[in-house]
Enzyme design. Sequence first.
Site, mmCIF file in Angstrom:
data_model
loop_
_atom_site.group_PDB
_atom_site.id
_atom_site.type_symbol
_atom_site.label_atom_id
_atom_site.label_comp_id
_atom_site.label_asym_id
_atom_site.label_seq_id
_atom_site.Cartn_x
_atom_site.Cartn_y
_atom_site.Cartn_z
ATOM 1 N N LYS A 99 -10.070 -4.406 -4.873
ATOM 2 C CA LYS A 99 -11.039 -3.322 -5.104
ATOM 3 C C LYS A 99 -10.361 -2.092 -5.674
ATOM 4 O O LYS A 99 -10.914 -1.385 -6.499
ATOM 5 C CB LYS A 99 -11.634 -2.862 -3.769
ATOM 6 C CG LYS A 99 -12.543 -3.793 -3.098
ATOM 7 C CD LYS A 99 -13.153 -3.031 -1.910
ATOM 8 C CE LYS A 99 -13.503 -3.949 -0.787
ATOM 9 N NZ LYS A 99 -12.483 -4.039 0.272
ATOM 10 N N LYS A 130 0.833 -1.217 0.000
ATOM 11 C CA LYS A 130 0.000 0.000 0.000
ATOM 12 C C LYS A 130 0.862 1.260 0.000
ATOM 13 O O LYS A 130 0.457 2.285 -0.537
ATOM 14 C CB LYS A 130 -0.990 -0.017 1.157
ATOM 15 C CG LYS A 130 -2.009 -1.140 1.016
ATOM 16 C CD LYS A 130 -3.419 -0.757 1.351
ATOM 17 C CE LYS A 130 -4.349 -1.826 0.806
ATOM 18 N NZ LYS A 130 -5.718 -1.732 1.187
ATOM 19 N N LYS A 162 -3.191 -10.210 -6.503
ATOM 20 C CA LYS A 162 -4.555 -10.573 -6.104
ATOM 21 C C LYS A 162 -5.585 -9.601 -6.687
ATOM 22 O O LYS A 162 -5.269 -8.427 -6.925
ATOM 23 C CB LYS A 162 -4.683 -10.657 -4.580
ATOM 24 C CG LYS A 162 -4.808 -9.335 -3.884
ATOM 25 C CD LYS A 162 -5.426 -9.499 -2.499
ATOM 26 C CE LYS A 162 -5.645 -8.115 -1.910
ATOM 27 N NZ LYS A 162 -6.568 -8.028 -0.838
HETATM 28 N N1 AQP Z 1 -8.492 -11.503 -4.230
HETATM 29 C C1 AQP Z 1 -9.006 -12.022 -3.133
HETATM 30 N N2 AQP Z 1 -9.216 -13.357 -3.067
HETATM 31 C C2 AQP Z 1 -9.762 -13.908 -1.947
HETATM 32 N N3 AQP Z 1 -10.146 -13.188 -0.853
HETATM 33 C C3 AQP Z 1 -9.947 -11.866 -0.892
HETATM 34 N N4 AQP Z 1 -10.194 -10.879 0.005
HETATM 35 C C4 AQP Z 1 -9.806 -9.691 -0.519
HETATM 36 N N5 AQP Z 1 -9.312 -9.870 -1.761
HETATM 37 C C5 AQP Z 1 -9.376 -11.211 -2.015
HETATM 38 C C6 AQP Z 1 -10.801 -11.080 1.316
HETATM 39 O O1 AQP Z 1 -11.970 -10.274 1.366
HETATM 40 C C7 AQP Z 1 -12.190 -9.828 2.709
HETATM 41 C C8 AQP Z 1 -12.469 -8.349 2.725
HETATM 42 O O2 AQP Z 1 -11.325 -7.639 2.281
HETATM 43 P P1 AQP Z 1 -11.122 -6.122 2.691
HETATM 44 O O3 AQP Z 1 -12.297 -5.363 2.301
HETATM 45 O O4 AQP Z 1 -10.737 -6.028 4.104
HETATM 46 O O5 AQP Z 1 -9.939 -5.578 1.873
HETATM 47 P P2 AQP Z 1 -8.684 -6.179 1.265
HETATM 48 O O6 AQP Z 1 -8.295 -7.494 1.815
HETATM 49 O O7 AQP Z 1 -7.624 -5.145 1.307
HETATM 50 O O8 AQP Z 1 -9.285 -6.420 -0.165
HETATM 51 P P3 AQP Z 1 -9.141 -5.575 -1.435
HETATM 52 O O9 AQP Z 1 -10.272 -5.968 -2.318
HETATM 53 O O10 AQP Z 1 -7.779 -5.755 -1.990
HETATM 54 O O11 AQP Z 1 -9.356 -4.091 -0.967
HETATM 55 P P4 AQP Z 1 -8.445 -2.827 -1.159
HETATM 56 O O12 AQP Z 1 -8.192 -2.739 -2.632
HETATM 57 O O13 AQP Z 1 -9.313 -1.717 -0.649
HETATM 58 O O14 AQP Z 1 -7.218 -3.048 -0.358
HETATM 59 C C9 AQP Z 1 -10.943 -10.218 3.498
HETATM 60 O O15 AQP Z 1 -11.247 -11.382 4.237
HETATM 61 C C10 AQP Z 1 -9.930 -10.547 2.443
HETATM 62 O O16 AQP Z 1 -9.019 -11.532 2.864
#
Ligand code: AQP
Length: 338
Positions: A206, A121, A203
């Site tokens: 979002k 990040k 991965k």
């Molecule tokens: N690509 C993924 N595959 C499987 N699980 C995933 N999770 C996130 N991306 C994947 C799981 O979704 C839950 C919620 O995630 P979060 O909202 O806390 O944010 P994050 O893990 O940081 O997911 P993002 O989508 O990558 O968000 P941004 O872009 O905002 O950082 C968690 O249980 C996570 O493990």
Amino acid sequence: MTTDKRENNKQKVIFSGAQPTGSLTLGNYIGAIQNWKALEDQYECYYSIVDLHSLTIRHDPKAFRKSNLSFLAQFLASGLNPKKNVIFFQSHVPQHAELGWILNCNAYLGELNRMTQFKEKSETHKDNINAGLFTYPVLQAADILLYKTNLVPVGEDQKQHLELSRDIAIRFNNTYGKVFEVPEIHMTKVGGRIMSLQDPTKKMSKSDEDANGTIFLLDDDKVIIKKLKRAVTDSENKVNFRDEQPGIKNLMTIHSKLSGMSMEQIENEYEGKGYGAFKNDIGEMIVEYIQPFKEKYNEYMTNEDYLEAIYKQGAERAREKAEATMKVVRKKLGLVKF
Ligand code: AQP
């Protein structure tokens, strides 16, 4: 939570959350949220829209408010029953921030420096590497430990953060006496890490700058089909589940999660058919799979009063449990009772 569940104090506790940035992705859904529903009858479940975590990234307050409510509607549209699960906004339970500070005083710089998500990040948000981004995993530990959580259903990307939560719980318990449960990770066997459609070594996320790499549950049907068509594959032209074909491996994982077919069955199904049909079928499968989600989401979004009733009730229930833990924490630390 049903009365039965509350009365049974041996009931194990689940906590998990999602950040209300943008909208849920297929990765969030397959890796985490899809599994939550299956747990609601066996566990005392707390699911939070972790809005304080989202403040680590610059945001537009007006759009953020909308996005928060939209996330609540998305949680409900995923099928989570608000009677069986405590669904709430993190910021409505001030004990999260309070415990977050206390745990900051029990976490080491060295361990936070090792967090790979912080490193990633910091790369993406070079102009805003704030202290919150650095201590984010400690607030996450507070989210989890506050409810004396036993199990945390998350995707694979959260494994390192969960290890830290466990270390902090053990350290606190050893220093001040037992307060916290040491939480275990609960991960789906297949689909714990759904990858970007544009870069299968990364991965699905979002906040990916390339929106073509991410399927959002609220994407239009046509957009979903198009994103699948554009998904990066390889020149092998064979649907095989192997590390040398990361794009195909990822698409097969999505297929398997939605169809329930084994990797072998998928390989047989597409033998000699090439990638076009394979990608098209997955696109259609996703569209069909999330159709009921979209319909329910649209219904919830037209009823802000209902959403308000749900989040107020969730906050009350969460606060009750959180405050009970904090009373013990404050006492153990020698803070004077008020
Ligand atoms: N690509 C993924 N595959 C499987 N699980 C995933 N999770 C996130 N991306 C994947 C799981 O979704 C839950 C919620 O995630 P979060 O909202 O806390 O944010 P994050 O893990 O940081 O997911 P993002 O989508 O990558 O968000 P941004 O872009 O905002 O950082 C968690 O249980 C996570 O493990």
